[in-house]
Design a protein around this motif. Structure first.
Motif, mmCIF file in Angstrom:
data_model
loop_
_atom_site.group_PDB
_atom_site.id
_atom_site.type_symbol
_atom_site.label_atom_id
_atom_site.label_comp_id
_atom_site.label_asym_id
_atom_site.label_seq_id
_atom_site.Cartn_x
_atom_site.Cartn_y
_atom_site.Cartn_z
ATOM 1 N N PHE A 60 0.792 -1.228 0.000
ATOM 2 C CA PHE A 60 0.000 0.000 0.000
ATOM 3 C C PHE A 60 0.824 1.278 0.000
ATOM 4 N N LEU A 61 2.080 1.185 0.404
ATOM 5 C CA LEU A 61 2.897 2.384 0.598
ATOM 6 C C LEU A 61 4.168 2.346 -0.233
ATOM 7 N N GLU A 62 4.601 3.524 -0.642
ATOM 8 C CA GLU A 62 5.918 3.668 -1.271
ATOM 9 C C GLU A 62 6.937 3.739 -0.136
ATOM 10 N N GLY B 109 4.880 7.821 0.753
ATOM 11 C CA GLY B 109 3.495 8.115 0.396
ATOM 12 C C GLY B 109 2.730 6.844 0.096
ATOM 13 N N LYS B 110 1.508 7.028 -0.373
ATOM 14 C CA LYS B 110 0.639 5.899 -0.712
ATOM 15 C C LYS B 110 0.820 5.512 -2.177
ATOM 16 N N SER C 73 -13.501 -1.295 2.744
ATOM 17 C CA SER C 73 -12.855 -1.132 1.436
ATOM 18 C C SER C 73 -11.348 -1.138 1.619
ATOM 19 N N ILE C 74 -10.658 -1.607 0.585
ATOM 20 C CA ILE C 74 -9.210 -1.730 0.690
ATOM 21 C C ILE C 74 -8.542 -0.373 0.907
ATOM 22 N N HIS C 75 -9.162 0.706 0.437
ATOM 23 C CA HIS C 75 -8.553 2.026 0.672
ATOM 24 C C HIS C 75 -8.549 2.369 2.170
ATOM 25 N N GLN D 129 -5.248 3.416 4.208
ATOM 26 C CA GLN D 129 -5.185 4.600 5.075
ATOM 27 C C GLN D 129 -4.693 4.225 6.469
ATOM 28 N N HIS D 130 -5.211 3.117 7.005
ATOM 29 C CA HIS D 130 -4.757 2.656 8.320
ATOM 30 C C HIS D 130 -3.254 2.389 8.288
ATOM 31 N N THR D 131 -2.792 1.710 7.238
ATOM 32 C CA THR D 131 -1.364 1.392 7.109
ATOM 33 C C THR D 131 -0.548 2.676 7.046
#
Length: 116
Positions: free
Chosen positions: A6-8, A20-21, A49-51, A55-57
């Motif tokens: 989910f993250l860069e 970032g995301k 939802s996966i988003h 966001q949590h991550t």
């Protein structure tokens, strides 16, 4: 799960930096996490939802140096993090309704009613 899904995350000299995301292919993809209880009626369902997971991550995953494996991006989510999504069955219904409407709309565009 892996935070770099989910993250860069850039690793420089064994130190992780969250940049970032990542873009999601389908941010509205519905996820269901199930916490199995001792009895079937004790099972807990978390529907989101996966988003939301992204966001949590993004909010909880911190960069830094991992003690055992500097390249590890392992991350965990616990029921306490997902309480607002417990038994969120209406998300599934809304998702199905939205998809059904899109399918019906596409069908009408491809097969317009015959003109008399």
């Amino acid at each position: 799960y892996r935070a770099d899904t989910f993250l860069e995350i850039e690793i420089v000299d064994d130190f992780q930096h969250v940049r970032g995301k990542k873009p999601l292919l389908n941010p509205d993809l519905v996820c269901i996490y199930i916490l199995l209880g001792d009895k079937e009626q004790d099972d807990e369902f978390y529907i989101f939802s996966i988003h939301h997971l992204q966001q949590h991550t993004f909010e909880v995953y911190k960069g830094g140096k991992r003690p055992k494996n500097p390249a590890s991006t392992h991350c965990a989510v616990w029921p306490r993090h997902l309480q607002s999504f417990r038994d969120n069955w209406q998300l599934i219904q809304r998702t199905f309704d939205k998809q059904r409407n899109e399918i019906e709309s596409h069908a009408r565009l491809r097969n317009p009613p015959a003109q008399r």
